[in-house]
Structures are given as structure tokens and as C-alpha cells.
Scaffold this motif. Structure first.
Motif, short mmCIF file in Angstrom:
data_model
loop_
_atom_site.label_atom_id
_atom_site.label_comp_id
_atom_site.label_asym_id
_atom_site.label_seq_id
_atom_site.Cartn_x
_atom_site.Cartn_y
_atom_site.Cartn_z
N LEU A 1 0.80 -1.22 0.00
CA LEU A 1 0.00 0.00 0.00
C LEU A 1 0.84 1.27 0.00
CD1 LEU A 1 -2.81 1.18 -0.01
CD2 LEU A 1 -2.81 1.03 2.48
N ARG A 2 1.82 1.33 0.83
CA ARG A 2 2.68 2.52 0.95
C ARG A 2 4.01 2.27 0.23
NH1 ARG A 2 -0.74 6.23 2.08
NH2 ARG A 2 -2.18 5.66 3.71
N ASP B 1 10.19 -2.62 0.83
CA ASP B 1 10.40 -3.88 1.55
C ASP B 1 10.19 -5.09 0.64
OD1 ASP B 1 10.89 -2.34 3.81
OD2 ASP B 1 8.93 -2.75 4.73
N LEU B 2 9.15 -5.02 -0.21
CA LEU B 2 8.88 -6.13 -1.13
C LEU B 2 10.02 -6.27 -2.12
CD1 LEU B 2 7.05 -8.35 -2.32
CD2 LEU B 2 5.88 -6.55 -3.63
N TRP B 3 10.47 -5.16 -2.70
CA TRP B 3 11.60 -5.22 -3.64
C TRP B 3 12.82 -5.83 -2.95
CZ3 TRP B 3 8.56 -5.08 -7.23
CH2 TRP B 3 8.03 -4.00 -7.90
N ALA B 4 13.10 -5.41 -1.71
CA ALA B 4 14.25 -5.95 -0.98
C ALA B 4 14.13 -7.46 -0.82
CB ALA B 4 14.39 -5.26 0.38
N CYS B 5 12.93 -7.93 -0.52
CA CYS B 5 12.68 -9.37 -0.37
C CYS B 5 12.94 -10.09 -1.69
CB CYS B 5 11.25 -9.58 0.10
SG CYS B 5 10.85 -11.29 0.45
N CYS C 1 1.44 3.78 -2.80
CA CYS C 1 1.68 2.91 -3.96
C CYS C 1 0.36 2.25 -4.33
CB CYS C 1 2.77 1.90 -3.65
SG CYS C 1 3.03 0.71 -4.98
N GLY C 2 0.04 1.13 -3.67
CA GLY C 2 -1.26 0.49 -3.84
C GLY C 2 -1.53 -0.15 -5.18
N CYS D 1 -9.05 -1.59 -7.52
CA CYS D 1 -9.59 -1.83 -6.18
C CYS D 1 -11.09 -2.02 -6.27
CB CYS D 1 -9.29 -0.65 -5.26
SG CYS D 1 -7.55 -0.28 -5.17
N GLY D 2 -11.65 -2.66 -5.28
CA GLY D 2 -13.10 -2.81 -5.24
C GLY D 2 -13.57 -3.92 -6.16
#
Length: 145
Positions: free
Chosen positions: A21-22, A28-32, A79-80, A105-106
Motif C-alpha cells: 500500500l505505501r 520492503d517487497l523489492w528488498a525481499c 503505492c497500492g 480496487c473494489g
């Protein structure tokens, strides 16, 4: 492609996903993802389905380029538009194109497909006849020829 592999991919694609979302969640996802860059298929929806995973170098270059593109073209304080089946141990990541969001979304009977899907499972053609904007075709060609 083997029918079971086709079914496994679609089942994973239609499974449960969590939004980064942010922007710091995306970092953090890219780092993972950067911790284990080998074995990822990089599928640009609307282009040929990759038959083999990207090399680690190609995968890392894609992450760098798509991160730049998202930050430049998704001019929001959040981001989202990137979703992972797990933010801590992802096996599939959907990246929506900021210029083709529709109703991400939705609820929607016909939600837009992501622009790119990263997966550990060999991908299948999600929509062969989806029109792709020329600027995205050029961007993809520059990255993967």
C-alpha cells in the motif's frame, strides 16, 4: 504447456493477494525479491509468455526499471498498485500499469489485468488480444529486446 501447470498458474493468479500500500511497503517487497533473484518469470501481459525464468541480472534490472516507472508515473503519496501473494515470502507479484488502472480496487466483473506478473510458476497467456499502448511496447523492448 501441461494442463496441470496451466491450472496451477491460474489458481495462484486468482488467489489471495496483499497490496504494497505505501511506498515503504514496496521498498520492503523489492528488498525481499532482490534476496533471491534467480528463478523468477517476468511476464509482461500482452507480450509473449516467457518460456524460461529471467536471469538474476535481468530480474534485478527489471525491478529497478519498474520501480522508476511506478514512482514517476503513479504520482500519489501511496503505492497500492503492486500486489503479492505474500509480502514476506512472495511467489507471485502483480504489478499494475499506472496508465491502465481501470478499477483495480473494489469489485468489478472484469477487473483489469496487471501490466506485469512476476512468478516462480511458469506463466500462461492471460489475454492474448489485450491492446498494449505503444509506449509500453517500446519500454518492454528496451528491457528485454
Amino acid at each position: 504447456m501441461h494442463e496441470q501447470a496451466h491450472s496451477d498458474y491460474l489458481q495462484a493468479f486468482r488467489g489471495s493477494f496483499t497490496s504494497a500500500l505505501r511506498w515503504h511497503h514496496l521498498d520492503d517487497l523489492w528488498a525481499c525479491l532482490r534476496e533471491a533473484p534467480e528463478g523468477w518469470y517476468v511476464y509482461a501481459v500482452g507480450h509473449d509468455v516467457p518460456a524460461v525464468p529471467a536471469s538474476g541480472k535481468e530480474f534485478l534490472a527489471f525491478l529497478d526499471e519498474v520501480d522508476k516507472l511506478l514512482r514517476q508515473e503513479h504520482d500519489e503519496d501511496y503505492c497500492g498498485i503492486v500486489y503479492a501473494d505474500s509480502l514476506e515470502a512472495p511467489a507471485m507479484v502483480k504489478i499494475y500499469d499506472p496508465n491502465n488502472l481501470g478499477v483495480v480496487c473494489g469489485y468489478s466483473d472484469n477487473p483489469p489485468l496487471p501490466g506485469w506478473v512476476l512468478s516462480r510458476i511458469p506463466p500462461v497467456d492471460l489475454e492474448a488480444d489485450r491492446p498494449l499502448p505503444n509506449n509500453r511496447k517500446r519500454w518492454w523492448k528496451r528491457l528485454f529486446g
